[in-house]
Design an enzyme around this catalytic site. Structure first.
Site, PDB file in Angstrom:
ATOM      1  N   GLU A   7      -5.599   9.778   4.420  1.00  0.00           N
ATOM      2  CA  GLU A   7      -6.055  10.939   5.991  1.00  0.00           C
ATOM      3  C   GLU A   7      -4.933  11.762   5.950  1.00  0.00           C
ATOM      4  OE1 GLU A   7      -2.945   8.398   7.387  1.00  0.00           O
ATOM      5  OE2 GLU A   7      -4.738   8.112   7.027  1.00  0.00           O
ATOM      6  N   ASP A  46       0.808  -1.120   0.014  1.00  0.00           N
ATOM      7  CA  ASP A  46      -0.023  -0.061   0.083  1.00  0.00           C
ATOM      8  C   ASP A  46       0.632   1.223  -0.038  1.00  0.00           C
ATOM      9  OD1 ASP A  46      -2.122  -1.214   0.100  1.00  0.00           O
ATOM     10  OD2 ASP A  46      -2.981  -0.937   2.188  1.00  0.00           O
TER      11      ASP A  46
END
Length: 256
Positions: free
Chosen positions: A116, A44
């Site tokens: 985020e 990721d």
């Protein structure tokens, strides 16, 4: 149908580099700007790196897991034809968050976040943060280790570890989640419309310094951070039908 041109990119790990050599020998590779599809080999972290570097090209990205974490990735299966998998893949369109941070030195720093934007205390002193939504103060003072705003794609990552909600794709919401809140002790955050403009004002930044991080881009000694969803920028991730991102988010919510 014309065979799509692939841009094969890989993380530095030995496993990812071996996969890169094997796939390049079969399919060749092109520069991202000349390709039809970008193939990211890694975890990721490498996927986020790829999106930050090449997301502005507007090319779909098909990731294959060759790292430690792969929520945004498909499984790498040696011998499979990636062209066949890409042809049957399901798209997921993601809009990143835009962060504009003001620092004590007077600098303005902008960045994008696909997971985020998080504010974190820099020292042993707890952070004191005022939170405004669309120009209206909603929380005069949050005393905490930090606070974050997470996208649906990022809601299963740091946000979930901080006991924030998992957000389904397509709901047009973001998660506002405190990190170790001390006061108000019972406040657990909020789910906001994706178009909400969130402004964090750092109270007493000299005594209680705070950093802001958009995915992996950190800005130190911030005094104010403005975050909103970008409607002008989007990326398309491609997923195998049986392992699409929506299904992974559902599975994460029912895993004990």
């Amino acid at each position: 149908m014309t065979t799509p041109c692939l841009a094969l990119l890989a993380s530095p790990s030995d496993e990812a580099q071996a996969a890169l050599r094997a796939l390049t020998a079969i399919h060749g590779t092109h520069a991202p700007q000349d390709a039809d599809v970008i193939v990211a080999l890694g975890g990721d972290g490498f996927m986020l790196q790829t999106l930050h570097r090449h997301g502005g090209l507007g090319k779909p990205v098909f990731g294959m897991k060759l790292g430690t974490v792969g929520f945004l990735m498909n499984q790498y299966r040696e011998g499979d034809d990636p062209l066949e998998r890409i042809a049957s893949a399901e798209p997921a369109v993601l809009h990143p968050l835009e962060m504009l941070a003001q620092t004590e030195s007077g600098a303005s720093v902008g960045s994008l976040a696909y997971n985020e934007v998080s504010l974190l205390r820099q020292t042993r002193q707890a952070a004191h943060v005022c939170i405004e939504l669309n120009g209206e103060v909603r929380l005069d003072e949050l005393i905490c280790d930090g606070v974050m705003l997470a996208t649906p794609a990022g809601s299963t990552a740091y946000n979930f570890s901080a006991h924030g909600p998992i957000l389904p794709l397509g709901t047009n919401v973001v998660a506002l989640t405190p990190i170790a809140p001390f006061r108000p002790r019972r406040w657990r955050g909020a789910v906001l419309k994706s178009g909400t403009e969130v402004r964090f004002r750092v109270l007493d930044p000299h005594k209680r310094p705070v950093s802001a991080t958009a995915d992996s881009h950190e800005v130190r000694d911030v005094t104010e951070v403005l975050v909103r969803e970008s409607r002008d920028r989007s990326v398309t991730l491609l997923f195998d039908p049986e392992h699409n991102l929506e299904e992974r988010i559902l599975i994460e919510q029912f895993t004990v």
